[in-house]
Scaffold this active site. Structure first.
Site, short mmCIF file in Angstrom:
data_model
loop_
_atom_site.label_atom_id
_atom_site.label_comp_id
_atom_site.label_asym_id
_atom_site.label_seq_id
_atom_site.Cartn_x
_atom_site.Cartn_y
_atom_site.Cartn_z
N HIS A 148 0.94 -1.12 -0.02
CA HIS A 148 0.00 -0.08 -0.03
C HIS A 148 1.00 1.02 0.18
CE1 HIS A 148 -2.93 2.92 1.26
NE2 HIS A 148 -3.84 2.23 1.10
N GLU A 207 -4.04 1.65 -7.36
CA GLU A 207 -4.26 2.64 -6.46
C GLU A 207 -3.37 4.26 -6.91
OE1 GLU A 207 -6.49 1.65 -2.61
OE2 GLU A 207 -4.46 1.49 -2.35
P1 PGA Z 1 -9.61 5.95 0.26
O1 PGA Z 1 -8.49 4.88 0.72
O2 PGA Z 1 -10.67 5.27 -0.15
O3 PGA Z 1 -9.67 6.41 1.90
O4 PGA Z 1 -9.12 6.74 -0.65
C1 PGA Z 1 -8.22 3.96 -0.12
C2 PGA Z 1 -7.08 3.17 0.22
O5 PGA Z 1 -6.35 3.60 1.02
O6 PGA Z 1 -6.70 1.97 -0.23
#
Ligand code: PGA
Length: 235
Positions: free
Chosen positions: A86, A156
């Protein structure tokens, strides 16, 4: 094929809130969705039970050292998935691609499905380097790994996490296809790719039209049971 919904609680909720969260969502999980709850590590035992959702870990230690939670401990708590790489861990804890690569190997060797995050920064996006960056990340983190269809990639964009800003439908569609095609050409496998970054009800409605997308990773909204139940009903 079931869509995937990952609920990444990060470090939110206290123990009483977690207990009521479990009570509220356990009977509202749809059978035709793979919902993976990732609570804070300290609450994993509270989720040990016969629920309709899967349990996932937000991280794993690759050494058995102080403050880490080992793969064996995670396995013993019935976690079937683990989140690896992440961007918050890459940026705040200097988690390198080498560490991410080791963690992916560890998860695969232990039959735990890795959900591996990749994504470009805002600077890389502005320099129009998104595609190069993503493909380089894939090559690096899977170096020496026999990539199988148990691996899930979470796209992401770093700039979309927790910001309320996100790519357009056509940008997400293009990136998901790019990732899938690249992995297929390089490793001969059809893997699942999900999107994460500021997901809420309205973005789920928009992104639902992307046929190639296999699901969502939700952070901020994931601890709000009303929002989650609403989102589940839209997928
Ligand atoms: P968020 O986080 O939905 O708050 O943008 C996504 C993540 O941390 O994977």
């Amino acid at each position: 094929m079931n869509k995937i919904l990952v609920l990444n609680h990060k470090s939110k909720l206290d123990i009483e809130e977690v207990k009521s969260y479990i009570k509220d969502i356990k009977d509202n999980i749809r059978n035709d969705l793979d919902v993976i709850v990732m609570p804070s590590m300290c609450y994993l035992p509270l989720f040990y039970g016969r629920y309709k959702f899967y349990l996932g870990s937000q991280n794993i230690g690759f050494t058995n050292s102080t403050g880490e939670v080992s793969i064996n401990q995670i396995k013993s708590l019935n976690c079937k998935y683990v989140l690896i790489g992440h961007s918050e861990r890459r940026i705040l804890y200097n988690e390198t691609y080498d560490i991410i690569n080791k963690k992916i190997k560890l998860a695969i060797d232990n039959n735990i499905r890795p959900i591996v995050c990749i994504g470009e920064t805002i600077e890389e996006r502005k320099r129009r380097k998104t595609q190069d960056v993503l493909l380089k990340q894939i090559r690096t983190i899977f170096d020496g790994i026999l990539v199988g269809e148990d691996i899930i990639i979470a796209y992401e964009p770093v700039w979309a996490i927790g910001t309320g800003i996100m790519p357009t439908v056509s940008e997400v569609k293009e990136i998901i296809s790019l990732i899938k095609d690249f992995v297929y050409r390089k490793y001969g496998k059809n893997i699942k790719v999900i999107y994460g970054g500021s997901i809420d009800k309205s973005s789920v409605e928009r992104f639902n039209s992307i046929r190639e997308l296999d699901g969502f990773l939700i952070g901020g909204a994931s601890t709000d049971k009303d929002k989650i139940i609403e989102i589940m009903n839209l997928i």
